[in-house]
Design an enzyme around this catalytic site. Structure first.
Site, PDB file in Angstrom:
ATOM      1  N   CYS A 177       0.811  -1.218   0.000  1.00  0.00           N
ATOM      2  CA  CYS A 177       0.000   0.000   0.000  1.00  0.00           C
ATOM      3  C   CYS A 177       0.846   1.271   0.000  1.00  0.00           C
ATOM      4  O   CYS A 177       0.391   2.304  -0.493  1.00  0.00           O
ATOM      5  CB  CYS A 177      -0.983   0.011   1.174  1.00  0.00           C
ATOM      6  SG  CYS A 177      -0.220  -0.061   2.786  1.00  0.00           S
ATOM      7  N   HIS A 218      -2.297   1.546   7.313  1.00  0.00           N
ATOM      8  CA  HIS A 218      -2.563   1.556   5.875  1.00  0.00           C
ATOM      9  C   HIS A 218      -2.296   2.943   5.298  1.00  0.00           C
ATOM     10  O   HIS A 218      -2.518   3.962   5.963  1.00  0.00           O
ATOM     11  CB  HIS A 218      -4.027   1.165   5.647  1.00  0.00           C
ATOM     12  CG  HIS A 218      -4.412   1.004   4.220  1.00  0.00           C
ATOM     13  ND1 HIS A 218      -3.738   0.179   3.341  1.00  0.00           N
ATOM     14  CD2 HIS A 218      -5.420   1.586   3.503  1.00  0.00           C
ATOM     15  CE1 HIS A 218      -4.310   0.244   2.155  1.00  0.00           C
ATOM     16  NE2 HIS A 218      -5.327   1.091   2.228  1.00  0.00           N
TER      17      HIS A 218
END
Length: 383
Positions: free
Chosen positions: A111, A186
């Protein structure tokens, strides 16, 4: 909330998030964890072959910091991932998917790079040279659907190689089937595109449309969204990190110096013409026609040039610091650590030091428990 956008203790991300319903091609290889750091991200961008950009860490959501870094091409936000969290806008499912480069995240730990690429593959600016690797990748994958783009990214050997250049060497093997109890973090990107602000999150079904922004002030809209997002967490949550992808500060200063030197040259030419009695021509520079005023302009330009040269020197020192830190990140310190442990064991000091460390850790835990138990009592007293 605006003072808590950066926390280095949360910089190394777990983001072990499994995408349901996806059968991964494991021949694509594994992707390593990436530390949320401007030096790491800057080197990643340049490793992809992109020129004209660097990454700056944002320590708050105050407007002054954003103004100093203009032009800002995109923001990358690191946060504690929560399952089932609703998006802040509507998911794009129309023809805009053909223009916005959005790829679904198809493998864990990717990510960070996906957030960076979400900015790079959607920005167009004179300061930026995308380079061969990303230009060819975008041309190859732009006609794919988001899932296929994600698979293409996952299987890009060149992109994965740059990403994994920051892999830390480990002496021990861990059971990968054992579920992690750590919090998952994230990365997502905030990108302006054709007059609207989008959040690009590879775990979503598509880009999140966050609405229009007025007079090119997409940063104002992004700050509002980030502030709301941070406030949705508990007051003691500080695990956030925000970075901005900006134009290369050195090149901006060098360009300004070139323009100032031209202005200085024109002022000097006008003084020479006035002294020699020649008629001044309209050169469109807007410079005065008085020799004293022209000399003041020259002195002002020289002072600005000196200041810009200082800024360039600071940026070069910062980039050198990034380079050294990245070398340290990649270095394998485990052999040194093992050798030190052997020496301590040979001297008979290892057991004693381990016991002292355990006692110290136990004391810290006990002190932490006392602090936590005292909080409700303090709140009750205030109430």
């Amino acid at each position: 909330a605006s003072g808590a956008t950066s926390n280095k203790s949360a910089a190394t991300c777990a983001y072990n998030i499994i995408v349901p319903g996806i059968s991964l091609n494991m021949s694509a290889g594994e992707w390593c964890l990436i530390e949320s750091d401007p030096g790491v991200f800057t080197e990643l961008i340049r490793g992809f072959g992109v020129q004209g950009l660097q990454v700056e860490e944002m320590w708050s959501l105050d407007g002054d910091q954003f103004k100093k870094l203009k032009p800002i091409h995109g923001l990358i936000f690191l946060y504690k991932w929560r399952p089932g969290e609703e998006p802040q806008g509507s998911v794009v499912k129309d023809r805009r998917l053909d223009d916005i480069f959005f790829a679904k995240q198809m493998i864990t730990n990717a990510c960070a790079t996906q957030a960076i690429l979400s900015v790079l593959l959607n920005v167009s600016h004179p300061d930026i040279e995308l380079g061969t690797v990303l230009s060819e990748f975008r041309e190859f994958a732009i006609s794919f659907d988001p899932a296929s783009r994600g698979l293409a990214l996952t299987n890009s050997e060149q992109i994965r190689k740059v990403h994994n250049s920051f892999a830390r060497q480990q002496m021990f093997e861990f059971d990968k089937q054992q579920p992690s109890k750590d919090d998952a973090f994230h990365f997502v990107a905030y990108v302006p595109f054709q007059g609207r602000l989008y959040e690009l999150d590879g775990l979503r079904e598509g880009p999140i449309d966050l609405g229009k922004f007025e007079q090119d002030d997409w940063i104002g809209t992004a700050k509002e969204m980030l502030d709301k997002r941070i406030l949705s967490y508990t007051s003691d949550e500080i695990h956030f990190n925000l970075m901005a992808i900006v134009s290369d500060r050195r090149k901006l200063s060098e360009r300004e110096i070139t323009e100032l030197e031209r202005k200085k040259q024109l002022a000097a030419q006008r003084i020479e013409s006035l002294v020699s009695g020649q008629e001044l021509m309209d050169d469109g520079s807007g410079l005065p026609s008085d020799p004293e005023q022209l000399q003041a302009v020259i002195e002002e330009v020289e002072a600005k040039v000196i200041s810009l040269q200082g800024s360039i020197a600071e940026e070069e020192a910062k980039m050198e610091g990034y380079r050294i830190e990245n070398i340290r990140r990649r270095h394998n310190y485990l052999p040194l650590i093992m050798e030190v442990l052997k020496i301590l064991a040979t001297r008979g000091e290892l057991v004693r030091l381990c016991q002292e460390a355990k006692q110290k850790k136990a004391q810290q835990r006990e002190a932490s428990k006392k602090t936590e138990s005292a909080k409700p009592q303090e709140e009750t007293t205030k109430t």
